[in-house]
Design an enzyme around this catalytic site. Sequence first.
Site, PDB file in Angstrom:
ATOM      1  N   ASP A 408       5.172   4.049   8.158  1.00  0.00           N
ATOM      2  CA  ASP A 408       4.687   4.728   6.604  1.00  0.00           C
ATOM      3  C   ASP A 408       3.841   5.362   7.009  1.00  0.00           C
ATOM      4  O   ASP A 408       2.834   5.345   7.824  1.00  0.00           O
ATOM      5  CB  ASP A 408       4.397   3.422   5.657  1.00  0.00           C
ATOM      6  CG  ASP A 408       3.735   4.011   4.585  1.00  0.00           C
ATOM      7  OD1 ASP A 408       4.348   5.138   3.919  1.00  0.00           O
ATOM      8  OD2 ASP A 408       2.915   3.516   4.079  1.00  0.00           O
ATOM      9  N   LYS A 409       3.071   6.362   6.286  1.00  0.00           N
ATOM     10  CA  LYS A 409       1.990   7.138   6.217  1.00  0.00           C
ATOM     11  C   LYS A 409       0.954   6.488   5.654  1.00  0.00           C
ATOM     12  O   LYS A 409      -0.160   6.020   6.493  1.00  0.00           O
ATOM     13  CB  LYS A 409       2.408   8.640   5.655  1.00  0.00           C
ATOM     14  CG  LYS A 409       0.914   9.505   6.331  1.00  0.00           C
ATOM     15  CD  LYS A 409       1.125  10.772   5.468  1.00  0.00           C
ATOM     16  CE  LYS A 409       0.874  10.928   3.863  1.00  0.00           C
ATOM     17  NZ  LYS A 409      -0.364  10.505   3.476  1.00  0.00           N
ATOM     18  N   THR A 410       0.805   6.706   4.349  1.00  0.00           N
ATOM     19  CA  THR A 410      -0.556   6.230   3.517  1.00  0.00           C
ATOM     20  C   THR A 410      -0.816   4.901   3.985  1.00  0.00           C
ATOM     21  O   THR A 410      -0.212   3.915   3.642  1.00  0.00           O
ATOM     22  CB  THR A 410      -0.096   6.578   2.282  1.00  0.00           C
ATOM     23  OG1 THR A 410       0.275   8.009   2.026  1.00  0.00           O
ATOM     24  CG2 THR A 410      -1.483   6.217   1.365  1.00  0.00           C
ATOM     25  N   THR A 558       7.710   8.829   4.571  1.00  0.00           N
ATOM     26  CA  THR A 558       6.773   8.679   3.522  1.00  0.00           C
ATOM     27  C   THR A 558       7.278   9.305   2.333  1.00  0.00           C
ATOM     28  O   THR A 558       7.989  10.495   2.275  1.00  0.00           O
ATOM     29  CB  THR A 558       5.528   9.583   4.037  1.00  0.00           C
ATOM     30  OG1 THR A 558       4.529   9.576   3.242  1.00  0.00           O
ATOM     31  CG2 THR A 558       5.709  10.870   4.385  1.00  0.00           C
ATOM     32  N   GLY A 559       6.580   9.050   1.400  1.00  0.00           N
ATOM     33  CA  GLY A 559       6.962   9.451   0.000  1.00  0.00           C
ATOM     34  C   GLY A 559       6.117  10.591  -0.221  1.00  0.00           C
ATOM     35  O   GLY A 559       6.328  11.187  -1.491  1.00  0.00           O
ATOM     36  N   LYS A 586      14.111   5.322   1.940  1.00  0.00           N
ATOM     37  CA  LYS A 586      13.469   4.701   3.161  1.00  0.00           C
ATOM     38  C   LYS A 586      14.585   3.967   3.764  1.00  0.00           C
ATOM     39  O   LYS A 586      14.729   4.025   4.799  1.00  0.00           O
ATOM     40  CB  LYS A 586      12.161   4.055   2.751  1.00  0.00           C
ATOM     41  CG  LYS A 586      10.926   5.080   2.730  1.00  0.00           C
ATOM     42  CD  LYS A 586       9.774   4.499   2.784  1.00  0.00           C
ATOM     43  CE  LYS A 586       8.678   5.169   2.376  1.00  0.00           C
ATOM     44  NZ  LYS A 586       7.153   4.598   2.487  1.00  0.00           N
ATOM     45  N   ASP A 605       3.041  -0.774   4.199  1.00  0.00           N
ATOM     46  CA  ASP A 605       1.984  -1.552   3.833  1.00  0.00           C
ATOM     47  C   ASP A 605       2.182  -1.539   2.224  1.00  0.00           C
ATOM     48  O   ASP A 605       1.440  -2.319   1.293  1.00  0.00           O
ATOM     49  CB  ASP A 605       0.745  -0.815   3.880  1.00  0.00           C
ATOM     50  CG  ASP A 605       0.392   0.319   2.948  1.00  0.00           C
ATOM     51  OD1 ASP A 605       1.303   0.993   3.211  1.00  0.00           O
ATOM     52  OD2 ASP A 605      -0.803   0.374   2.613  1.00  0.00           O
ATOM     53  N   ASP A 609       7.420   0.262   0.774  1.00  0.00           N
ATOM     54  CA  ASP A 609       8.177   0.013   1.971  1.00  0.00           C
ATOM     55  C   ASP A 609       8.970  -1.186   2.015  1.00  0.00           C
ATOM     56  O   ASP A 609       9.687  -1.480   2.962  1.00  0.00           O
ATOM     57  CB  ASP A 609       6.986  -0.236   2.958  1.00  0.00           C
ATOM     58  CG  ASP A 609       6.145   1.240   2.835  1.00  0.00           C
ATOM     59  OD1 ASP A 609       6.451   2.403   2.972  1.00  0.00           O
ATOM     60  OD2 ASP A 609       4.920   1.048   2.909  1.00  0.00           O
TER      61      ASP A 609
END
Length: 714
Positions: A408-410, A558-559, A586, A605, A609
């Site tokens: 995931d990114k954020t 990522t969203g 995802k 996180d 996810d």
Amino acid sequence: MGHEHENHNHHKHNGHNHNSEHIEKESPQHERHEHHANHDHHQHNHAHHEQEHSNENPSNHGSGGHGGHHEHMVEEFKKRFWISLGLSIPILYLSPMIQMLLGYEVSFPGDTLLLFLLSTIVFFYGGKPFLLGAWDELKGKSPGMMLLISLAIVAAYVYSTLTAFFIEGSDFFFELATLIVIMLLGHWIEMKSLMGASKALEELIKLMPKDAHKIDEAGNIIEVTVEDLQPGDRILVKSGEKIPIDGEIYEGESTVDESMLTGESVPVEKGPGMEAIGGAVNGDGVLKIEVSKTGNDTYLSQVIQLVSDAEKTKSKAQGFADIAAKWLFYVAVVVGIITLIVWGSTGDIDFALERMVTVLIIACPHALGLATPLVTSRSTAIAANNGLLIRNRIAFESAFRVDSIVFDKTGTLTEGNFGVTDIYPTPESDKDELLKLAYSVETQSDHPIAKGIVKEGKDNGIQPYDVKDYRNLTGKGLVATIDDAEVTVISPGAMRAKGISFDEKTYEKLAEQGKTVVFVLKDNVLQGMIALADIIRESSYQVIKELTDRGIETVMITGDNSRVANYVGEKLGLTKVIAEVLPHEKSDHVKQLKQNGNKVAMIGDGINDAPALAEADLGIAIGAGTDVAIETADVVLVNSNPVDVLNIIKLSKASRRKMVQNLAWAAGYNIVAIPLAAGLLYNIGFVITPAVGAAVMSLSTIICAINAQLLKID
């Protein structure tokens, strides 16, 4: 607060089809409580412990529902172990086999009956978990550790009872008792070291508000439960409240934080005609929403269903010890039957029975019960010392096989916090003054962008101006008075609406990098622009490089919007970037990556996810993430450091090696012992006795214990 994130304008969330055909609309609240079946102790099929809980409603559980259940099971094994151990001491003392080995004699009226009664208690009380587990394995047509243990203890108990009262032969009561005690010890050690139990569905359910402010036909506000709402009802959401249910905004403007649900790092500007997702957090504005979906159709309910389905699928996996036990079970049954038939054909049924029972007991070596639990206990302790919390043993065991790791990114590759990356003053202003003006105004706001500018101001030791008449311009920015001058911090959209020109070329360059840009005006005169971005973790560079060097594919899903995602992907050197995806998408992408037998790990996180974490072969949660992500994951990175992913892979590989070595020690002598127990060399005067078998088993157990303690991360 008021900062319009222009890069997100195309991504207005109207197109978020939460009614996806990919998601079955089956009630998660009425779902059987099988979601924790995939965790830890189920590699030994303790499913019988679950049956009494199987129809429980997740929403009826307290937050510690499964954790408490798991602790209860640990205590249960502990109690059975100590009681069985206490009873085993007189059993060993009274056993004719032990008397013969140690050269003493015990004889009194009823000694055989006492031995039988004590052994019967140990068999039924100590052996109960294994007998019930064996029944579950039989029903599931998946023989494993429980069936192998049960085969040995049933054979020992039945044959020993026959020799005690009905036929000639040596009893195996001491073998029965020691086998049960050691297997109980092994299960107690393993379960004690793996206290994690899934509460993912409960945590998801807790996210939904229980009550809503319903607007009746007369315009009055009445408090109702969310269950009472129907499509078409109208509700009011005050500032700072969670949106209780999915719907469409028909009045009011606000920023809504959907990051935990969709993964978009910047709060989204919302207004009439736009969709609101239940579970998202409203900002400063007041929203009036018309309910569009209820019950199982809501976004969060579908996320719950996705997690439940993925966890149940994963629960079918078998641990390495179970696979070894399965093959030993087949060998024991086949060799045992052949032994009985061959020796039975000679007419000596008593001898044939003794040989068959010896085969069945030796096929389940004592060390097998400790071979993996000792490694499990040691690796769990090493993991904890390195900031890793192992929650699902089976998934962790196969981590060394991972081909692709999805990030995931954020909040995972990035810190999840905005930081200033670029400051561009106009020729009439200077960098420090520009930052001081923005810092002074933004101290009044708690928007993520404001926090980023305030942090930059503090880091540079700037003293802010006194600010008066602070106002939030919803959807545009902020305005305040500083020394009788009006200072405004606004978005690119607001700049264009005001007709104020700015350096479009520089702005476009920053926007292409996925950065958010704000403009600072003083009495409507441009002072400059400040660019911010979600800060990439320093450790992310290291982990991506090392994974790439190991030949592992690195993917970011990522969203967030594609500009932001591609900027982060390029900076880190990721193999692949997939942006603007919803939670069910995802998990769909993870499914695609798993095709052709690829092993996929997912690191995230947030709530968004959770379905992908459950779907992945190995779900890894950042420790600073949401409870939902942590409860869904197989391993938790307690220190929230992505570099720890490398330690997971290394420790998994080292643990697997020790398990193979221990199982080889535990079961290896069977290659020799089983044929000898069957009487293969009987004609030349050599046959393995239960006493010899017990001695070899003890040596094997000691070797396993020492070997497990030598485990370390390579």
